[in-house]
Design an enzyme around this catalytic site. Structure first.
Site, PDB file in Angstrom:
ATOM      1  N   ARG A 107      -0.187   8.839   9.426  1.00  0.00           N
ATOM      2  CA  ARG A 107      -0.535   7.202   9.171  1.00  0.00           C
ATOM      3  C   ARG A 107       0.030   6.271   8.285  1.00  0.00           C
ATOM      4  O   ARG A 107      -0.245   7.041   7.379  1.00  0.00           O
ATOM      5  CB  ARG A 107      -1.099   7.073   9.903  1.00  0.00           C
ATOM      6  CG  ARG A 107      -2.048   5.033  10.133  1.00  0.00           C
ATOM      7  CD  ARG A 107      -3.118   5.114  10.783  1.00  0.00           C
ATOM      8  NE  ARG A 107      -4.141   4.819   9.379  1.00  0.00           N
ATOM      9  CZ  ARG A 107      -4.821   4.237   9.172  1.00  0.00           C
ATOM     10  NH1 ARG A 107      -4.739   3.111   8.949  1.00  0.00           N
ATOM     11  NH2 ARG A 107      -5.745   4.045   8.101  1.00  0.00           N
ATOM     12  N   ARG A 111      -0.159   8.683   1.276  1.00  0.00           N
ATOM     13  CA  ARG A 111      -1.626   9.510   1.883  1.00  0.00           C
ATOM     14  C   ARG A 111      -1.985  11.113   1.336  1.00  0.00           C
ATOM     15  O   ARG A 111      -3.064  11.191   0.526  1.00  0.00           O
ATOM     16  CB  ARG A 111      -1.821   8.753   2.942  1.00  0.00           C
ATOM     17  CG  ARG A 111      -3.774   7.286   2.202  1.00  0.00           C
ATOM     18  CD  ARG A 111      -4.066   6.897   3.599  1.00  0.00           C
ATOM     19  NE  ARG A 111      -4.338   5.746   3.656  1.00  0.00           N
ATOM     20  CZ  ARG A 111      -4.646   5.000   4.138  1.00  0.00           C
ATOM     21  NH1 ARG A 111      -4.677   5.406   5.288  1.00  0.00           N
ATOM     22  NH2 ARG A 111      -5.073   3.672   4.439  1.00  0.00           N
ATOM     23  N   GLU A 169       0.741  -1.316   0.161  1.00  0.00           N
ATOM     24  CA  GLU A 169       0.035  -0.392  -0.036  1.00  0.00           C
ATOM     25  C   GLU A 169       0.886   1.541   0.133  1.00  0.00           C
ATOM     26  O   GLU A 169       2.360   1.298  -0.071  1.00  0.00           O
ATOM     27  CB  GLU A 169      -0.692   0.097   1.576  1.00  0.00           C
ATOM     28  CG  GLU A 169      -2.067  -0.815   0.899  1.00  0.00           C
ATOM     29  CD  GLU A 169      -2.903  -0.984   2.221  1.00  0.00           C
ATOM     30  OE1 GLU A 169      -2.489  -0.633   3.196  1.00  0.00           O
ATOM     31  OE2 GLU A 169      -3.818  -1.909   2.071  1.00  0.00           O
ATOM     32  N   HIS A 194      -8.395   9.257   2.953  1.00  0.00           N
ATOM     33  CA  HIS A 194      -8.148   8.771   2.810  1.00  0.00           C
ATOM     34  C   HIS A 194      -7.821   9.207   1.551  1.00  0.00           C
ATOM     35  O   HIS A 194      -9.698   9.617   0.440  1.00  0.00           O
ATOM     36  CB  HIS A 194      -9.288   7.531   2.506  1.00  0.00           C
ATOM     37  CG  HIS A 194      -8.633   5.981   2.193  1.00  0.00           C
ATOM     38  ND1 HIS A 194      -8.396   6.322   1.025  1.00  0.00           N
ATOM     39  CD2 HIS A 194      -7.592   4.680   2.666  1.00  0.00           C
ATOM     40  CE1 HIS A 194      -7.654   5.195   0.385  1.00  0.00           C
ATOM     41  NE2 HIS A 194      -7.355   4.325   1.521  1.00  0.00           N
TER      42      HIS A 194
HETATM   43  P1  FAD Z   1     -13.580   0.361  16.576  1.00  0.00           P
HETATM   44  O1  FAD Z   1     -12.818  -0.461  15.579  1.00  0.00           O
HETATM   45  O2  FAD Z   1     -13.886   1.806  15.471  1.00  0.00           O
HETATM   46  O3  FAD Z   1     -14.699   0.192  18.167  1.00  0.00           O
HETATM   47  C1  FAD Z   1     -14.707   1.079  18.291  1.00  0.00           C
HETATM   48  C2  FAD Z   1     -15.678   0.777  19.730  1.00  0.00           C
HETATM   49  O4  FAD Z   1     -16.524   1.964  20.407  1.00  0.00           O
HETATM   50  C3  FAD Z   1     -16.964   0.490  19.197  1.00  0.00           C
HETATM   51  O5  FAD Z   1     -17.388  -0.790  19.312  1.00  0.00           O
HETATM   52  C4  FAD Z   1     -18.510   1.339  19.032  1.00  0.00           C
HETATM   53  O6  FAD Z   1     -19.233   0.940  19.722  1.00  0.00           O
HETATM   54  C5  FAD Z   1     -17.556   1.465  20.613  1.00  0.00           C
HETATM   55  N1  FAD Z   1     -17.930   3.587  21.106  1.00  0.00           N
HETATM   56  C6  FAD Z   1     -17.416   4.013  20.300  1.00  0.00           C
HETATM   57  N2  FAD Z   1     -17.918   5.327  21.115  1.00  0.00           N
HETATM   58  C7  FAD Z   1     -18.877   4.865  22.415  1.00  0.00           C
HETATM   59  C8  FAD Z   1     -19.924   5.363  23.149  1.00  0.00           C
HETATM   60  N3  FAD Z   1     -19.760   6.833  23.282  1.00  0.00           N
HETATM   61  N4  FAD Z   1     -20.232   4.685  23.797  1.00  0.00           N
HETATM   62  C9  FAD Z   1     -20.328   3.131  23.857  1.00  0.00           C
HETATM   63  N5  FAD Z   1     -19.561   2.628  23.040  1.00  0.00           N
HETATM   64  C10 FAD Z   1     -18.549   2.995  22.016  1.00  0.00           C
HETATM   65  N6  FAD Z   1      -6.839   0.211   8.848  1.00  0.00           N
HETATM   66  C11 FAD Z   1      -6.095  -0.345   8.946  1.00  0.00           C
HETATM   67  O7  FAD Z   1      -4.598  -1.005   9.742  1.00  0.00           O
HETATM   68  N7  FAD Z   1      -6.465  -1.258   7.837  1.00  0.00           N
HETATM   69  C12 FAD Z   1      -6.742  -1.148   7.167  1.00  0.00           C
HETATM   70  O8  FAD Z   1      -6.974  -1.150   6.211  1.00  0.00           O
HETATM   71  C13 FAD Z   1      -7.482  -0.484   6.867  1.00  0.00           C
HETATM   72  N8  FAD Z   1      -9.037   0.364   6.494  1.00  0.00           N
HETATM   73  C14 FAD Z   1      -9.589   0.532   7.049  1.00  0.00           C
HETATM   74  C15 FAD Z   1     -10.488   0.955   6.130  1.00  0.00           C
HETATM   75  C16 FAD Z   1     -11.747   1.989   6.277  1.00  0.00           C
HETATM   76  C17 FAD Z   1     -13.632   2.052   6.256  1.00  0.00           C
HETATM   77  C18 FAD Z   1     -12.274   2.670   7.708  1.00  0.00           C
HETATM   78  C19 FAD Z   1     -13.586   3.050   8.579  1.00  0.00           C
HETATM   79  C20 FAD Z   1     -10.577   2.464   8.225  1.00  0.00           C
HETATM   80  C21 FAD Z   1      -9.538   1.494   8.440  1.00  0.00           C
HETATM   81  N9  FAD Z   1      -8.603   1.430   8.978  1.00  0.00           N
HETATM   82  C22 FAD Z   1      -8.089   0.451   8.555  1.00  0.00           C
HETATM   83  C23 FAD Z   1      -8.455   1.598  10.495  1.00  0.00           C
HETATM   84  C24 FAD Z   1      -8.822   0.996  11.060  1.00  0.00           C
HETATM   85  O9  FAD Z   1     -10.127   0.260  10.907  1.00  0.00           O
HETATM   86  C25 FAD Z   1      -9.576   1.508  12.824  1.00  0.00           C
HETATM   87  O10 FAD Z   1      -8.888   2.489  12.952  1.00  0.00           O
HETATM   88  C26 FAD Z   1      -9.358   0.620  13.903  1.00  0.00           C
HETATM   89  O11 FAD Z   1     -10.385  -0.236  13.647  1.00  0.00           O
HETATM   90  C27 FAD Z   1      -9.908   1.269  14.930  1.00  0.00           C
HETATM   91  O12 FAD Z   1      -9.975   0.218  16.047  1.00  0.00           O
HETATM   92  P2  FAD Z   1     -10.749   0.916  17.110  1.00  0.00           P
HETATM   93  O13 FAD Z   1     -10.652  -1.010  18.501  1.00  0.00           O
HETATM   94  O14 FAD Z   1      -9.482   1.942  18.027  1.00  0.00           O
HETATM   95  O15 FAD Z   1     -12.001   1.507  17.267  1.00  0.00           O
HETATM   96  C1  SIN Z   2      -7.455   0.502   2.618  1.00  0.00           C
HETATM   97  O1  SIN Z   2      -7.898  -0.430   2.728  1.00  0.00           O
HETATM   98  O2  SIN Z   2      -6.961   1.945   2.082  1.00  0.00           O
HETATM   99  C2  SIN Z   2      -7.348   1.116   3.916  1.00  0.00           C
HETATM  100  C3  SIN Z   2      -6.145   1.077   4.764  1.00  0.00           C
HETATM  101  C4  SIN Z   2      -5.895   2.303   5.995  1.00  0.00           C
HETATM  102  O3  SIN Z   2      -6.420   2.681   6.134  1.00  0.00           O
HETATM  103  O4  SIN Z   2      -4.769   1.551   6.938  1.00  0.00           O
END
Ligand code: FAD
Ligand code: SIN
Length: 547
Positions: free
Chosen positions: A390, A294, A119, A247
Site C-alpha cells: 500500500r 515502505r 510520504e 511500517h
Molecule cells: P478501523 O478504524 O480499525 O475500525 C474497525 C472497527 O471495527 C472498530 O470500531 C472496531 O471496534 C470494530 N470491530 C472489529 N472487530 C469487531 C468485532 N468482532 N465486533 C464488533 N466490532 C468490531 N492510513 C492512512 O490512510 N493514513 C494514515 O496516516 C494512517 N496512519 C495510521 C497510523 C496507525 C498507528 C495505524 C494503526 C494505522 C494507520 N493507517 C493510516 C491505516 C488506517 O488508519 C486504517 O487502515 C483505517 O483507519 C481502517 O479503517 P476501518 O474503518 O477499516 O477500521
Molecule cells: C504514517 O503516518 O506514517 C502512516 C501512514 C499510513 O499508514 O498510511
C-alpha cells in the site's frame, strides 16, 4: 450455562465497525432505513483514530491524477487492479470535500490553501493532514455527525462472533458459493455476556485490520482480524493476505502495546534513517532514500539490524526546525518526550512493526463481497487498490471511496433484500465455563511468536512450513476449547487470529516469488509487474540482495 436468550434486533443496514469505513457508510444510508453500528469497544477506539500522517488526494497542480495513479501502482509493484486504482484516485477529491463538509479540519497554509505533506513512495506533496493526528480528527467529525443522527443506533462493546448464513439455518446452499446469503450477525453484548441475534437486510463488514496476529504492531489491541475470520468461515473469497505491511518506523519502546507510530510524514519533512553509528544507509537500497516505498525501507532496516546485531536504528529529525516539529508533529514530540527523548535534540530509536493488511475480503467496485447482502470496506476489504504494497495514506482514502460506493449500491438494492423470518438464537447448549484462561493467553503468545519469527518481513519455504506445522497444533487445541467452552471474547479472538494466521501462511506459501511486501529468500529476485501506462511500467530498482 449460557442462556438461549430470545433477544433479537433488526436493522435495514447493520454495520460491524465504527471506524471511518463503517461511519461513512452509516451516514450515507441512514436516510433510507434503520441503521445499527456495532463497535467492539468504545465507538472512537478505532485504527482510524490512530492514523497520523493523513489522507492522500490530488489537490493542486503540479500534482495530477495520473501521478497519484502511477505512484500507487509503483508502490504496489504493479499487481494493483488498475480500474480500482483509477476509481479511487479520480473520486478522491469529491470524498475529501465530503469529509470537510462533515466537519473535518485539515491544516491550511497562511494563503488559505490546504497544507500538503509528502510520504514514502509519493512523487508529490499530496497528504492532507491535521497536525500528526489526522485520523483522530476524521473520527471526531464522523462520530459527531453519527451521534446527531436520529436513525443510527450505536451499540458499543458488542463483539460480533459470526455472520449468519444458511449454515446456521441448516439450509443447504444449492449450487455454489454465490448462493450464500448473509442475514445478520450473532454478537456478544460484552456488558451482559449474552449473545444476541441481530438480523439485517444489508450487512457491512468494516472491522479493520489484524496487526495483533504479530508480536509488535501499531494497530489497536482490538485489531484481531475478526472480520476476515468471520468472512472466511462464511466461505467468501479472501485474497492477498500474504501482503502484510510492516511500517518501518515504530518507536522502539519494549513492552509498549500497541507500538507507537513515528509517522512517515516526519521523513517527508526531512528526517533521515541512520544506524546506531550515526551513518545514513537508505541510499544503498533505493534512489528515494528514506522516502522509498515502505516495503523497501522496512526490509532495509531489517537487513541493517541483522548485519549490526542492533535492536533498532535511529530516525534523525534534529535538523528540522523546532517550530515545524511543534506545529506539525506535536503528538510525536510529546510522546517521545514522555519517555525522555527530545526529538529536536536526540535521535529517535525505531523498528518496523506490523501495520496494515493489504489483502482481505475480495470486493468489487461497489464493495460487494461474494456473499449476497454482504459488503466490506476499509482495511478488512481487498479492493485491488494496494497490489503488493500500500502507498502511504491511501487507506483512509480507500475507506471513504468504497464506503460511499457501497452505500450507493446498498440503497438501490435494499428492496431486493429481506429479513429472514426464522433465524434461530445462538445455540449455547453443552458448553461449560472455561477456567483455564492461561491456555488462551499462552496460545495467543505462541501464535504471535510463530507469525513474527517465521512469517515476518523476510520469509522462506522452510520458515513458512514450520509456521504451518506449529499453527496446526494451536488450531486443533483451540477448536477443541472453542467447541466446549462458554464463549468469551478471548477465545473467539484467539480462534479468529489462528484462522487469519493460517490464511496468511497459506497465501504466502502459494506465492512463489518475491514481490512487494512478500519477500522470500527462496525466490529473491524482486519482481515488479508493470501494467497500464508507461510510467507504471517503469521497473523498480532492484534492491536488497539477500544472501
Ligand atoms: P478501523 O478504524 O480499525 O475500525 C474497525 C472497527 O471495527 C472498530 O470500531 C472496531 O471496534 C470494530 N470491530 C472489529 N472487530 C469487531 C468485532 N468482532 N465486533 C464488533 N466490532 C468490531 N492510513 C492512512 O490512510 N493514513 C494514515 O496516516 C494512517 N496512519 C495510521 C497510523 C496507525 C498507528 C495505524 C494503526 C494505522 C494507520 N493507517 C493510516 C491505516 C488506517 O488508519 C486504517 O487502515 C483505517 O483507519 C481502517 O479503517 P476501518 O474503518 O477499516 O477500521
Ligand atoms: C504514517 O503516518 O506514517 C502512516 C501512514 C499510513 O499508514 O498510511
Amino acid at each position: 450455562m449460557q442462556k438461549n436468550k430470545p433477544m433479537q434486533r433488526k436493522a435495514d443496514f447493520l454495520i460491524i465497525g465504527s471506524g471511518s469505513a463503517g461511519l461513512i457508510f452509516a451516514l450515507k444510508v441512514a436516510a433510507y432505513g434503520k441503521v445499527i453500528v456495532l463497535s467492539k469497544s468504545s465507538m472512537d477506539n478505532t485504527a482510524t483514530s490512530y492514523a497520523q500522517g493523513g489522507i492522500a488526494a490530488v489537490m493542486y497542480s503540479p500534482d495530477n491524477y495520473e501521478k497519484h495513479i502511477s505512484d500507487t501502482i509503483q508502490a504496489g509493484a504493479g499487481i494493483n487492479d488498475e480500474k480500482i486504482v483509477r476509481i479511487t484516485i479520480i473520486e478522491s477529491t469529491e470524498r475529501i470535500k465530503e469529509l470537510i463538509a462533515w466537519g473535518t479540519q485539515f491544516d491550511k497554509e497562511k494563503s488559505g490553501k490546504y497544507a500538503l505533506a509528502r510520504e514514502g513512495g509519493h512523487s508529490e506533496f499530496r497528504i492532507l493532514h491535521h497536525k500528526d493526528n489526522t485520523g483522530y480528527e476524521i473520527q471526531r467529525a464522523l462520530s459527531q455527525k453519527v451521534k446527531e443522527h436520529p436513525d443510527i443506533e450505536i451499540l458499543e462493546n458488542y463483539f460480533a462472533i459470526d455472520l449468519i448464513t444458511q449454515h446456521h439455518l441448516n439450509e443447504m446452499v444449492t449450487r455454489h458459493r454465490s448462493d450464500i446469503i448473509c442475514y445478520g450477525v450473532y454478537a456478544m453484548n460484552r456488558t451482559t455476556s449474552e449473545i444476541e441475534t441481530i438480523l439485517a437486510r444489508t450487512t457491512m463488514l468494516a472491522t479493520g485490520g489484524m496487526g495483533n496476529v504479530y508480536q509488535t504492531t501499531t494497530n489497536p489491541l482490538f485489531s484481531t482480524g475478526d472480520g476476515l475470520a468471520m468472512a472466511y468461515r462464511a466461505k467468501t473469497h479472501l485474497e492477498n493476505l500474504e501482503f502484510v505491511q510492516f511500517h518501518p518506523t515504530s518507536l522502539y519502546n519494549p513492552g509498549e502495546k500497541p507500538s507507537f507510530l513515528i509517522s512517515e510524514a516526519l521523513r517527508g519533512a526531512g528526517a533521515m534513517l541512520k544506524t546506531k553509528k550515526d551513518e545514513i544507509f537508505m541510499h544503498k537500497y533505493h534512489k528515494m532514500g528514506s522516502l522509498a516505498p515502505r516495503d523497501i525501507v522496512a526490509r532495509a532496516i531489517d537487513k541493517e539490524l541483522k548485519l549490526s546485531g542492533d535492536d533498532y536504528v535511529f530516525l534523525d529529525a534534529r535538523h528540522i526546525n523546532k517550530i515545524e516539529i511543534l506545529n506539525h508533529f506535536p503528538t510525536i514530540y510529546a510522546k517521545c518526550l514522555s519517555i525522555g527523548i527530545d526529538i529536536t535534540k536526540e535521535m529517535i530509536p525505531v523498528v518496523p512493526a506490523a501495520h496494515y493488511s493489504c489483502g482481505g475480503i475480495k470486493t468489487n467496485e461497489f464493495a460487494q463481497t461474494g456473499i449476497c447482502n454482504l459488503y466490506a470496506a476499509g482495511e478488512v476489504a481487498s479492493t485491488g487498490l494496494h497490489g503488493a504494497n500500500r502507498l502511504a495514506s491511501n487507506s483512509l482514502l480507500e475507506a471513504a471511496v468504497f464506503s460511499h460506493r457501497a452505500a450507493q449500491h446498498a440503497i438501490k438494492s435494499l428492496k431486493n433484500y429481506n429479513f429472514h423470518s426464522s433465524v434461530p438464537n445462538w445455540d449455547a447448549s453443552g458448553r461449560v465455563l472455561n477456567e483455564e484462561m492461561i491456555l488462551i493467553t499462552q496460545s495467543k503468545k505462541e501464535l504471535q511468536s510463530i507469525m513474527s519469527n517465521y512469517v515476518g518481513i523476510v520469509r522462506s519455504d522452510l520458515r513458512l512450513k514450520r509456521a504451518l506445522d506449529r499453527l496446526e497444533i494451536l488450531y486443533k487445541e483451540t477448536e477443541d476449547l472453542y467447541d466446549k467452552s462458554i464463549l468469551s471474547q478471548d477465545i473467539c479472538e484467539l480462534r479468529n487470529m489462528i484462522n487469519v494466521g493460517y490464511l496468511v501462511i497459506k497465501m504466502a506459501m502459494n506465492r512463489k516469488e518475491s514481490i512487494g511486501l512478500h519477500y522470500t529468500i527462496d525466490y529473491p529476485e524482486e519482481k515488479t509487474k508493470g501494467r497500464g501506462n508507461k510510467d507504471v511500467k517503469m521497473r523498480r530498482d532492484k534492491v536488497l540482495k539477500e544472501k
